[in-house]
Design a protein around this motif. Sequence first.
Motif, PDB file in Angstrom:
ATOM      1  N   GLY A 112      43.381  -8.584  52.466  1.00  0.00           N
ATOM      2  CA  GLY A 112      42.299  -8.087  51.634  1.00  0.00           C
ATOM      3  C   GLY A 112      42.466  -6.616  51.352  1.00  0.00           C
ATOM      4  N   HIS A 113      41.930  -6.199  50.213  1.00  0.00           N
ATOM      5  CA  HIS A 113      42.132  -4.807  49.827  1.00  0.00           C
ATOM      6  C   HIS A 113      41.126  -3.875  50.471  1.00  0.00           C
ATOM      7  CE1 HIS A 113      39.688  -6.919  46.813  1.00  0.00           C
ATOM      8  NE2 HIS A 113      38.943  -5.852  46.841  1.00  0.00           N
ATOM      9  N   GLU A 114      40.030  -4.427  51.020  1.00  0.00           N
ATOM     10  CA  GLU A 114      39.016  -3.551  51.621  1.00  0.00           C
ATOM     11  C   GLU A 114      39.599  -2.800  52.810  1.00  0.00           C
ATOM     12  OE1 GLU A 114      38.542  -6.734  50.938  1.00  0.00           O
ATOM     13  OE2 GLU A 114      36.791  -6.892  49.625  1.00  0.00           O
ATOM     14  N   ALA A 115      40.251  -3.558  53.719  1.00  0.00           N
ATOM     15  CA  ALA A 115      40.814  -2.929  54.921  1.00  0.00           C
ATOM     16  C   ALA A 115      41.907  -1.940  54.532  1.00  0.00           C
ATOM     17  CB  ALA A 115      41.396  -4.002  55.838  1.00  0.00           C
ATOM     18  N   PHE A 116      42.703  -2.348  53.549  1.00  0.00           N
ATOM     19  CA  PHE A 116      43.813  -1.530  53.059  1.00  0.00           C
ATOM     20  C   PHE A 116      43.292  -0.184  52.542  1.00  0.00           C
ATOM     21  CE2 PHE A 116      46.118  -0.440  49.101  1.00  0.00           C
ATOM     22  CZ  PHE A 116      47.403  -0.291  49.588  1.00  0.00           C
ATOM     23  N   THR A 117      42.218  -0.234  51.739  1.00  0.00           N
ATOM     24  CA  THR A 117      41.693   0.991  51.147  1.00  0.00           C
ATOM     25  C   THR A 117      40.907   1.813  52.158  1.00  0.00           C
ATOM     26  OG1 THR A 117      41.658  -0.103  49.021  1.00  0.00           O
ATOM     27  CG2 THR A 117      40.392   1.899  49.181  1.00  0.00           C
ATOM     28  N   ALA A 118      40.267   1.123  53.118  1.00  0.00           N
ATOM     29  CA  ALA A 118      39.551   1.863  54.165  1.00  0.00           C
ATOM     30  C   ALA A 118      40.535   2.732  54.954  1.00  0.00           C
ATOM     31  CB  ALA A 118      38.835   0.889  55.095  1.00  0.00           C
ATOM     32  N   MET A 119      41.740   2.197  55.191  1.00  0.00           N
ATOM     33  CA  MET A 119      42.769   2.983  55.884  1.00  0.00           C
ATOM     34  C   MET A 119      43.168   4.188  55.032  1.00  0.00           C
ATOM     35  SD  MET A 119      43.718   1.433  58.777  1.00  0.00           S
ATOM     36  CE  MET A 119      45.417   1.559  59.245  1.00  0.00           C
ATOM     37  N   ARG A 120      43.356   3.950  53.734  1.00  0.00           N
ATOM     38  CA  ARG A 120      43.739   5.055  52.842  1.00  0.00           C
ATOM     39  C   ARG A 120      42.646   6.112  52.776  1.00  0.00           C
ATOM     40  NH1 ARG A 120      44.271   3.788  47.310  1.00  0.00           N
ATOM     41  NH2 ARG A 120      44.876   5.950  47.089  1.00  0.00           N
ATOM     42  N   ALA A 121      41.388   5.657  52.791  1.00  0.00           N
ATOM     43  CA  ALA A 121      40.271   6.597  52.704  1.00  0.00           C
ATOM     44  C   ALA A 121      40.280   7.535  53.900  1.00  0.00           C
ATOM     45  CB  ALA A 121      38.950   5.832  52.645  1.00  0.00           C
ATOM     46  N   ARG A 122      40.829   7.050  55.026  1.00  0.00           N
ATOM     47  CA  ARG A 122      40.893   7.885  56.222  1.00  0.00           C
ATOM     48  C   ARG A 122      42.235   8.600  56.336  1.00  0.00           C
ATOM     49  NH1 ARG A 122      38.439   5.836  61.511  1.00  0.00           N
ATOM     50  NH2 ARG A 122      39.103   7.964  61.845  1.00  0.00           N
ATOM     51  N   GLY A 123      42.995   8.551  55.250  1.00  0.00           N
ATOM     52  CA  GLY A 123      44.226   9.346  55.217  1.00  0.00           C
ATOM     53  C   GLY A 123      45.452   8.646  55.777  1.00  0.00           C
ATOM     54  N   ALA A 124      45.353   7.337  56.040  1.00  0.00           N
ATOM     55  CA  ALA A 124      46.526   6.631  56.571  1.00  0.00           C
ATOM     56  C   ALA A 124      47.103   5.715  55.501  1.00  0.00           C
ATOM     57  CB  ALA A 124      46.129   5.800  57.797  1.00  0.00           C
ATOM     58  N   GLN A 125      48.227   6.131  54.935  1.00  0.00           N
ATOM     59  CA  GLN A 125      48.888   5.292  53.925  1.00  0.00           C
ATOM     60  C   GLN A 125      50.027   4.581  54.648  1.00  0.00           C
ATOM     61  OE1 GLN A 125      48.578   4.072  50.966  1.00  0.00           O
ATOM     62  NE2 GLN A 125      49.922   4.979  49.468  1.00  0.00           N
ATOM     63  N   ILE A 126      49.816   3.331  55.056  1.00  0.00           N
ATOM     64  CA  ILE A 126      50.836   2.703  55.905  1.00  0.00           C
ATOM     65  C   ILE A 126      51.572   1.555  55.237  1.00  0.00           C
ATOM     66  CG2 ILE A 126      49.790   3.363  58.094  1.00  0.00           C
ATOM     67  CD1 ILE A 126      48.565   0.612  58.253  1.00  0.00           C
ATOM     68  N   THR A 127      51.055   1.057  54.114  1.00  0.00           N
ATOM     69  CA  THR A 127      51.686  -0.106  53.480  1.00  0.00           C
ATOM     70  C   THR A 127      52.803   0.313  52.538  1.00  0.00           C
ATOM     71  OG1 THR A 127      49.587  -1.275  53.601  1.00  0.00           O
ATOM     72  CG2 THR A 127      51.219  -2.151  52.096  1.00  0.00           C
ATOM     73  N   ASP A 128      53.919  -0.424  52.579  1.00  0.00           N
ATOM     74  CA  ASP A 128      55.040  -0.159  51.669  1.00  0.00           C
ATOM     75  C   ASP A 128      55.009  -1.079  50.460  1.00  0.00           C
ATOM     76  OD1 ASP A 128      56.265   1.742  53.464  1.00  0.00           O
ATOM     77  OD2 ASP A 128      56.844   0.020  54.694  1.00  0.00           O
ATOM     78  N   ILE A 129      54.577  -2.327  50.690  1.00  0.00           N
ATOM     79  CA  ILE A 129      54.601  -3.332  49.620  1.00  0.00           C
ATOM     80  C   ILE A 129      53.306  -4.148  49.691  1.00  0.00           C
ATOM     81  CG2 ILE A 129      55.775  -5.426  48.766  1.00  0.00           C
ATOM     82  CD1 ILE A 129      58.358  -4.301  50.082  1.00  0.00           C
ATOM     83  N   ALA A 130      52.720  -4.430  48.526  1.00  0.00           N
ATOM     84  CA  ALA A 130      51.538  -5.294  48.496  1.00  0.00           C
ATOM     85  C   ALA A 130      51.930  -6.637  47.897  1.00  0.00           C
ATOM     86  CB  ALA A 130      50.441  -4.658  47.658  1.00  0.00           C
ATOM     87  N   VAL A 131      51.541  -7.714  48.573  1.00  0.00           N
ATOM     88  CA  VAL A 131      51.765  -9.054  48.012  1.00  0.00           C
ATOM     89  C   VAL A 131      50.430  -9.522  47.439  1.00  0.00           C
ATOM     90  CG1 VAL A 131      52.289 -11.467  48.548  1.00  0.00           C
ATOM     91  CG2 VAL A 131      53.647  -9.646  49.584  1.00  0.00           C
TER      92      VAL A 131
END
Length: 358
Positions: free
Chosen positions: A59-78
Motif C-alpha cells: 500500500g502507498h500509505e505506509a510508503f508515503t508515511a515513511m517518506r514524510a518522515r524523511g526515510a526514502q527506502i524503496t528502489d522500485i514500486a510494483v
Amino acid sequence: PRPPVVTIMGHVDHGKTRLLDAIRQTNVMATEAGGITQHIGAYQVEVKGQKITFLDTPGHEAFTAMRARGAQITDIAVLVVAADDGVMPQTLEALSHARAAGVPIVVAINKIDKPEANPEMVKQQLADAGLIIEEWGGDVVCVPVSAKEKKGISELLENILVVAEMEELKANPTLSPEGVVIEAGMDKTKGPLATVLIQSGILRPGDTIVIGNTWGRVRAMFNDKGKQLKKAEPATPVAILGLESVPQVADTLKGVANDHEARALIQRNQAATQATSMPKQVSLSNLFEQISAGRVKALNIILKADVQGSIEPIKNSLEHLGTEEVRVKVIHSATGNITESDVMLAIASKGLIIGFNT
C-alpha cells in the motif's frame, strides 16, 4: 552492488498480499525451506543467485508515511492492477505516490486466470494515466501474473532484477552500520523488537547501536524465517533484539563505538527533535520566503476537484503559473474530498493541497 528494495502498491483488493505470499512461497531459499515465517515486515527472496528485498507493508500509505518522515527506502514500486477490474481511483493514487517519490515502476497485471480478465483494457487505462508500457513503445515493464495459480511470478522477479540492474544500486559495506526502522513493537517474551532495513555498513551481533532516542547492544538478529544471522549486509531486513525501548518507525539506526558515544548521540537526537518538532512545511504564507531563499525549486501540488471536467483546466492554469525560479508541478489530481492520503503525500513531497469545490 546491493539487492533492490521493492514495495508493492495498488488498489485495495487487487491481490497485493496474495502476490507477496506467492512470491514468498515460490522463492523460499532452499536452505530455509520449512522455516516458520516470522512477520517482521520485510523479507528477502533469491532469484538465480540474486536477492530481492520486499517490504511487507503493501500500500502507498505506509510508503508515503515513511517518506514524510524523511526515510526514502524503496528502489522500485510494483503496481498491482487486477485484469478483471482495471485501473481504480486507488491505483491512480498509488501511481501518483510512486511518481512523487521518483522510483521506477513495474506493473503486475494480476488475476489473468479469471475468465473476465482483460489485460489489454488495463494497458489502455494505464496509457490514459500516462504510464506507457514497453510493448506499446514506452519504458514501463509490464508482467501478467496470477497470484492464485502462481503464474508469471518468476518473470516478474526477473524483470525486477533487470530494472534494478539499470538503477545500479550500490552501498558501502565498509562504513559503520546505518539503517531505517520499518517495524517495531514490544514482544512479550523478547522485549523491544525492531525490524531494521540496513542501508550501509554491516551489522553484527554485539554492535552498539542508536535508533532515534533509544540505544542498545545487538543481542541477536533474525531474518523473516526466524533464523539467527551472524551479519546483516546492505538492503537486508533484520529483526533486532537488545534495545532499551521500542523505537519509532522511520527512525534511523546508527552504529557507534561504545556506550558513551551512544548517550552523546541520543542527546543530540533529542535536541534536534525538539528544535524541529514540526517538519518545515511549505505553506502559502511562507512560500514566498522559501522561494526567495532558493529552497523551493518546484512547487508540488495535489489537486482535488468536485468533477472530472474541472481538473484539466485548473491543472493547465496552475502549470502555466510557473516561472524560471519555480516550476509548478501537479503530482496528483483526482475528484472527491481531500483525504489523509493526500495530506501524507503533501507532507512527503513538501507540497500544497488545492481543493476546488470540495
